[in-house]
Design a protein around this motif. Sequence first.
Motif, PDB file in Angstrom:
ATOM      1  N   GLU A   1       0.674  -1.148   0.170  1.00 60.72           N
ATOM      2  CA  GLU A   1       0.122  -0.045  -0.021  1.00 60.72           C
ATOM      3  C   GLU A   1       0.969   1.358   0.105  1.00 60.72           C
TER       4      GLU A   1
ATOM      5  N   SER B   1      -3.019  -3.921   4.163  1.00 63.71           N
ATOM      6  CA  SER B   1      -4.243  -4.413   3.930  1.00 63.71           C
ATOM      7  C   SER B   1      -4.097  -5.988   3.420  1.00 63.71           C
TER       8      SER B   1
ATOM      9  N   LYS C   1      -5.783 -11.262  -0.784  1.00 65.90           N
ATOM     10  CA  LYS C   1      -7.147 -11.676  -1.208  1.00 65.90           C
ATOM     11  C   LYS C   1      -7.064 -11.964  -2.629  1.00 65.90           C
TER      12      LYS C   1
ATOM     13  N   GLN D   1     -11.159  -2.157   7.539  1.00 66.71           N
ATOM     14  CA  GLN D   1     -11.635  -2.203   6.290  1.00 66.71           C
ATOM     15  C   GLN D   1     -12.771  -3.301   5.979  1.00 66.71           C
TER      16      GLN D   1
ATOM     17  N   GLN E   1      -4.398  -7.369   0.694  1.00 70.46           N
ATOM     18  CA  GLN E   1      -4.462  -6.989  -0.830  1.00 70.46           C
ATOM     19  C   GLN E   1      -4.046  -8.504  -1.466  1.00 70.46           C
TER      20      GLN E   1
ATOM     21  N   ARG F   1      -1.107   0.964   9.355  1.00 71.94           N
ATOM     22  CA  ARG F   1       0.055   1.641   8.580  1.00 71.94           C
ATOM     23  C   ARG F   1       0.686   2.529   9.380  1.00 71.94           C
TER      24      ARG F   1
ATOM     25  N   ARG G   1      -7.575  -5.951 -11.319  1.00 72.89           N
ATOM     26  CA  ARG G   1      -6.289  -6.126 -10.890  1.00 72.89           C
ATOM     27  C   ARG G   1      -5.472  -6.603 -12.174  1.00 72.89           C
TER      28      ARG G   1
ATOM     29  N   HIS H   1      -2.483   3.834  -7.062  1.00 74.22           N
ATOM     30  CA  HIS H   1      -3.390   3.057  -6.194  1.00 74.22           C
ATOM     31  C   HIS H   1      -2.530   2.134  -5.574  1.00 74.22           C
TER      32      HIS H   1
ATOM     33  N   GLY I   1     -12.089   2.626  -2.115  1.00 68.30           N
ATOM     34  CA  GLY I   1     -11.071   2.565  -2.870  1.00 68.30           C
ATOM     35  C   GLY I   1     -10.838   1.167  -3.600  1.00 68.30           C
ATOM     36  N   GLY I   2     -10.752   0.907  -4.764  1.00 70.37           N
ATOM     37  CA  GLY I   2     -10.102  -0.481  -5.504  1.00 70.37           C
ATOM     38  C   GLY I   2      -9.759  -0.436  -6.700  1.00 70.37           C
ATOM     39  N   SER I   3      -9.744  -1.412  -7.346  1.00 68.69           N
ATOM     40  CA  SER I   3      -9.389  -1.620  -8.827  1.00 68.69           C
ATOM     41  C   SER I   3      -9.570  -2.931  -9.285  1.00 68.69           C
TER      42      SER I   3
ATOM     43  N   GLY J   1     -11.552  -5.814  -6.893  1.00 66.85           N
ATOM     44  CA  GLY J   1     -12.209  -5.609  -5.585  1.00 66.85           C
ATOM     45  C   GLY J   1     -12.179  -4.211  -4.968  1.00 66.85           C
ATOM     46  N   ILE J   2     -12.208  -3.949  -3.938  1.00 69.66           N
ATOM     47  CA  ILE J   2     -12.472  -2.852  -3.526  1.00 69.66           C
ATOM     48  C   ILE J   2     -12.239  -2.942  -1.744  1.00 69.66           C
ATOM     49  N   ALA J   3     -11.690  -1.940  -1.033  1.00 69.47           N
ATOM     50  CA  ALA J   3     -11.962  -1.931   0.305  1.00 69.47           C
ATOM     51  C   ALA J   3     -12.467  -0.596   0.707  1.00 69.47           C
TER      52      ALA J   3
ATOM     53  N   ASP K   1     -13.096  -5.618   3.211  1.00 73.57           N
ATOM     54  CA  ASP K   1     -12.184  -5.808   2.203  1.00 73.57           C
ATOM     55  C   ASP K   1     -13.003  -6.871   1.228  1.00 73.57           C
TER      56      ASP K   1
HETATM   57  N1  ASP Z   1      -6.134  -2.761  -0.633  1.00 73.52           N
HETATM   58  C1  ASP Z   1      -6.648  -1.388  -1.223  1.00 73.52           C
HETATM   59  C2  ASP Z   1      -6.481  -0.717   0.091  1.00 73.52           C
HETATM   60  O1  ASP Z   1      -6.553  -1.018   1.186  1.00 73.52           O
HETATM   61  C3  ASP Z   1      -8.072  -1.708  -1.713  1.00 73.52           C
HETATM   62  C4  ASP Z   1      -8.212  -2.419  -2.819  1.00 73.52           C
HETATM   63  O2  ASP Z   1      -7.582  -2.284  -4.034  1.00 73.52           O
HETATM   64  O3  ASP Z   1      -9.050  -3.515  -2.839  1.00 73.52           O
HETATM   65  O4  ASP Z   1      -6.321   0.604  -0.182  1.00 73.52           O
END
Ligand code: ASP
Length: 588
Positions: free
Chosen positions: A179, A201, A206, A239, A203, A225, A492, A451, A488-490, A533-535, A241
Amino acid sequence: MADKLGDWARTHTCGELRPADIGRDVLLLGWVHKVRDLGHLVFIDVRDRYGLTQIVVDGDALRDRAKHLRAEFVIGMKGRVRARAAEALNAKMPTGGIEVQVTELKLLSEARVPPFVIADDVAASDELRLRYRYLDLRRPVLQANLGLRHRVTMAVRQYFDSQGFWEIETPVLTKSTPEGARDYLVPSRVHPGQFYALPQSPQIFKQILMIAGTDRYFQIVKCFRDEDLRADRQPEFTQIDVEMSFATRDHVFSTIEPLIQQVFRVIGCEVAVPFPRMSYAEAIARYGSDKPDLRVGMAIADLSTIFAESTFSVFRDAIAGGGVVRGFVVPGGAGFSRKQLDTLAEDAKSLGAGGLVWARRNGDAVQSSALKAAGEGAIRAALDAAGAGATDLLLLACGPADAASKVLGHLRLTVARNQGWLKADEFVFTWVVDFPLLEWAPDEGRWAAMHHPFTSPIEADMDLMEDDPGHVLAQAYDLVLNGSEIGGGSIRIHDTALQRRMFSLLGISDEDAKLRFGFFLESLEYGTPPHGGIALGLDRIVALLAGEPSIRDVIAFPKTAQAVDLMSTAPTTVDARQLRELRLRIEG
Ligand code: ASP
C-alpha cells in the motif's frame, strides 16, 4: 462492604419501563447516574446501556443506605413501578412517565470519584477522556455509536452472505504489503533478525484467494499503517475488504451499491442507486479534489478564453504562461461583506494562489476587485459565462490548471461550510473513475503507483505504458461520500508479464520484485482468473452515519494523533529479557 449479587437477576433494563408497567414489581441493576437527596426522600437516576430510570427511596433504613451512594456506584434494587407525580413527568426521558419505589437496595460496587461527569456534554479534555476511555464509553452518545457500528457490521455480513461471499481471515503476522505506507514490524523470536510486517491491507492474500478459487471474498479486517498521522487517521483501522473473480468495474459497482443501501438503512436512510460516476480529471478540474463534496454545486468553470486577451495582466500572463483562469459562482453571494471577501482572499493567498478576484452584478452595473484592471466588459463576460445571476458572487483565480482548481475547490468548501450548506444528514455519493495509473514521485525521481502496483491499466492504454506512462489510465475507482473517500479499489493485473512490466515501470527490479512479491508472482502463473475488488473504510462510514466528525468517536479504543493508547499506555519499553530473546538492542 459491597453486597453480593446472589440470585438477583434484572427483570428490566434501565431504559425499558413505561406507564404500562405501573404496579409491576421489578429488579433493576445499573450505575448511579445522579443522586438527589431531598432529606425525607432520595431520588436516584440509575443508568445502563439502555437508558436511565428514576428510583425513589424513602423509609429510614433504606434512605440511610441511599444517602451513601455516589455517582458511578453499581447498585441493584427491587421495587414497584409507580406513576410520577404530574409535575415530575419528564417527556425527554423515555422512562419519564414512571419511577420505581425501592423496597430493597444492594450496593454491588463502589466507585472512585470519576475525573469527569458521565454526560454527553462532557467538558473534559480529549486526553482525559481517552485516558479513562471506559468512563467515556459510558456516555450515551458513545454507547449509541458502538451500537450503530455493531449494526453496520451485522448488515455488512448479512449482505455479503446473501450474495455468496465468504468471510475469510487472512494473516496478521505477514510480509510487507504494497500500500505504500510504512509497515509496523514484529520481530521473530524463532528467526532472530527476521521480521513479520503487520498488513497494510490483505491485498495480496485476497488476490491469492481468487487464484485459490474462492470466487467471492470479504472480510471485516484490521489494517495497520505506520504513517505520520494526519488529522483523523488511526494507525490501525478497519476495512470492509472485498474481492471478486471474473469481475469488471461494473460488477464491483453493482455489488457495492446495494451494500451501501443496506448499511444506510441501518439509520433509516434510503440511498438512491446507481451512484453517478465522475472521471478523476473532471473531479480535479471542476471541484479541485479527487474526493469532491457534491452536497453543494458551485462547480468550477474555465474562463480562460475571456481573459486571454484582456487588459488584466495578472490573468493574461498566467494564461500566456500555460495556466488558466477559473472560477465558481456562489449562489446568493452578492451580499458578502467586504470582510468576508477579504477573508476569502487571505485564504486563497495562504493556499498559494496569486490572488483572488471577486465579481458581482449591481443592478445594471458590475462590481469587481479587478474592475479597473480588467475592464467592465471582461468582468461582465465572465459573470455571463459562469452563469452568475443578480444576487450571485463569482470568485476567480488563476495559475497552473490543477493548482487553480485546488485553490478554488478549497474556497468552495470554505464558503459552503461558513454558509451552513454542508448538512451532516445529507448523503451524496459519487464514484470517481479513470484515475491515472501512475503519479510522479519527485522526491524519489520515479513513477509510483497511484493506487497500488497490482492495479490494471485500462486495456486501451496498455501499449502506452512504456512510452507515455503519465497518460495511462488505471482501472481504479474510489467511492466518495460528502467529500470523504470511503472506499477504493481496482480491477487487478492477472497476467504475470503485465505485472512484471508494472514493477519495472515503478523501478522495482526483477530481483526486488522476487524478494518482496515472489510468492505472489509465482501464484499468478498457476491459472489466475481476472479479478477485482475494493476496500471500504468502516470507521469513516460509521462516523458519517453517526454524524461524528472524527472516526475516534466510533472506535472503542482509539489512539491519539501521536499513535499512543493513553489508557493502556502503549507503546512502552519492554524488559531487557524480551529484547535479548529477540536479539534486539536499542540504540541511542
Ligand atoms: N487494498 C486496497 C487498499 O487498502 C484496496 C483495494 O484495492 O481493494 O487501499
